[in-house]
Design a protein around this motif. Structure first.
Motif, PDB file in Angstrom:
ATOM      1  N   VAL A  21       0.851  -1.202   0.000  1.00  0.00           N
ATOM      2  CA  VAL A  21       0.000   0.000   0.000  1.00  0.00           C
ATOM      3  C   VAL A  21       0.878   1.240   0.000  1.00  0.00           C
ATOM      4  N   LEU A  22       1.920   1.233   0.832  1.00  0.00           N
ATOM      5  CA  LEU A  22       2.854   2.361   0.875  1.00  0.00           C
ATOM      6  C   LEU A  22       3.561   2.524  -0.466  1.00  0.00           C
ATOM      7  N   GLU A  23       3.990   1.402  -1.064  1.00  0.00           N
ATOM      8  CA  GLU A  23       4.666   1.472  -2.352  1.00  0.00           C
ATOM      9  C   GLU A  23       3.764   2.054  -3.434  1.00  0.00           C
ATOM     10  N   HIS A  24       2.500   1.677  -3.438  1.00  0.00           N
ATOM     11  CA  HIS A  24       1.564   2.206  -4.439  1.00  0.00           C
ATOM     12  C   HIS A  24       1.335   3.701  -4.231  1.00  0.00           C
ATOM     13  N   ASP A  25       1.167   4.114  -2.989  1.00  0.00           N
ATOM     14  CA  ASP A  25       0.973   5.540  -2.702  1.00  0.00           C
ATOM     15  C   ASP A  25       2.203   6.348  -3.112  1.00  0.00           C
ATOM     16  N   PHE A  26       3.385   5.826  -2.776  1.00  0.00           N
ATOM     17  CA  PHE A  26       4.617   6.539  -3.103  1.00  0.00           C
ATOM     18  C   PHE A  26       4.820   6.596  -4.610  1.00  0.00           C
ATOM     19  N   GLY A  27       4.511   5.496  -5.297  1.00  0.00           N
ATOM     20  CA  GLY A  27       4.614   5.480  -6.756  1.00  0.00           C
ATOM     21  C   GLY A  27       3.692   6.487  -7.403  1.00  0.00           C
TER      22      GLY A  27
END
Length: 51
Positions: A21-27
């Motif tokens: 979830v964090l990776e998707h938000d950061f991306g």
């Protein structure tokens, strides 16, 4: 169980995909910065903000 032993299991957060979830938000933030030509904070001066 024998004596004072306690069954311990790892939490689902530790073994699961909570970081995705964090990776998707950061991306999404990085893509928006790239498309809008804005600065990307927190990544240092080596990040290309335009192509």
């Amino acid at each position: 169980m024998v004596g004072n032993e306690v069954d311990q299991m790892a939490s689902p957060i530790a073994t699961g995909g909570a970081g995705t979830v964090l990776e998707h938000d950061f991306g999404a933030v990085l893509l928006a910065d790239l498309l809008l030509g804005g600065p990307t904070f927190g990544l240092g001066d080596d990040v290309v903000s335009h192509m």
